[in-house]
Design a protein around this motif. Sequence first.
Motif: not given
Length: 306
Positions: A185, A218, A221, A244, A251, A281
């Motif tokens: 990741e 993700d 990110h 994710h 977030r 997430e």
Amino acid sequence: MENNRRNFLKTLSIGGAVATIGASLTSFTTISASEKTNLNTSKGNPSLRLSCQENVAPGETLTEKLDFLEANGFVGFEQGCGGILQRSGELQKALQNRKIKISVVCAGFEGYLIADKKETRELAMKTIKEALVHAGELGALGVIVVPAFNNQPSLPFVESRAILVEQLKELGEHAAKNKTKVILEPLNREEAWFLRMVADAASICRDVNNDGVGCMGDFWHMKFEETSDMGAFLSAGKYLTHVHVASRGKRRMPGEDAQDIYIDGFKGLKYLNYNNFVSLECGSTDDKKISIPKAVKLLNEQWLKA
Ligand code: LER
Ligand code: MN
């Protein structure tokens, strides 16, 4: 030291501050048929298979969480609070005879792979192998591995990459034997300078060249590091094993920030015939029993538009 997403909460709190660094999202609108074929990861139609991390789902017990997720259209459950080395039996039991399946295991091992200290690297190898056995038994697609967070003293980058490729050959073989994968990741620079971009994770997978090693993206990110969500996913091609998702400003739950657009990324997933999971997430400013169904609706609507 348990590699258990120690920076996650920190990132939640600084999210707003770094949000403005976000790269501009470029939409690719054309791709040739032959390019498409090369990128395909699986046969059949791509579909949005939603998953949710354990600590994101509301509920006091695992059973309550799984009941809630099933009732709200989730087909995957991401074991993501650490403890895979200790809780595999409990998870196996809770997931028995359910429609919802485990998607992946998020970290939960000890040590970290590119540590400056040999003992810490060896501890990571040993406990990632244990986690992979549990993940395989549970039917998970893989175990998410971050090679090192910024606060974990590591080897210099060139040496780190070389060592990581060798470690992943060994871990990949072990993962494949257990019918699962190591999933690399990439994180944003606030959390992990060593591995930030999806294409970089994919190029490590290519060099390792082992079916037991994949990578993920993700959306949170990616907002800081990628120039295009779609481009990032396409660059991962057949190595893309997991995704994710969170809101893109702070977030939180998808839909809680004004800029929560996932269509460009979803277009990339569709081009790849992506049939693995997209997993929540994130935090939430609202009651999750209300915000999660809203997020499911928003993600499904954007998937249809993509
Ligand atoms: C941490 O920010 C993160 O995204 C996790 O998935 C890392 O395991
Ligand atoms: Mn993540």
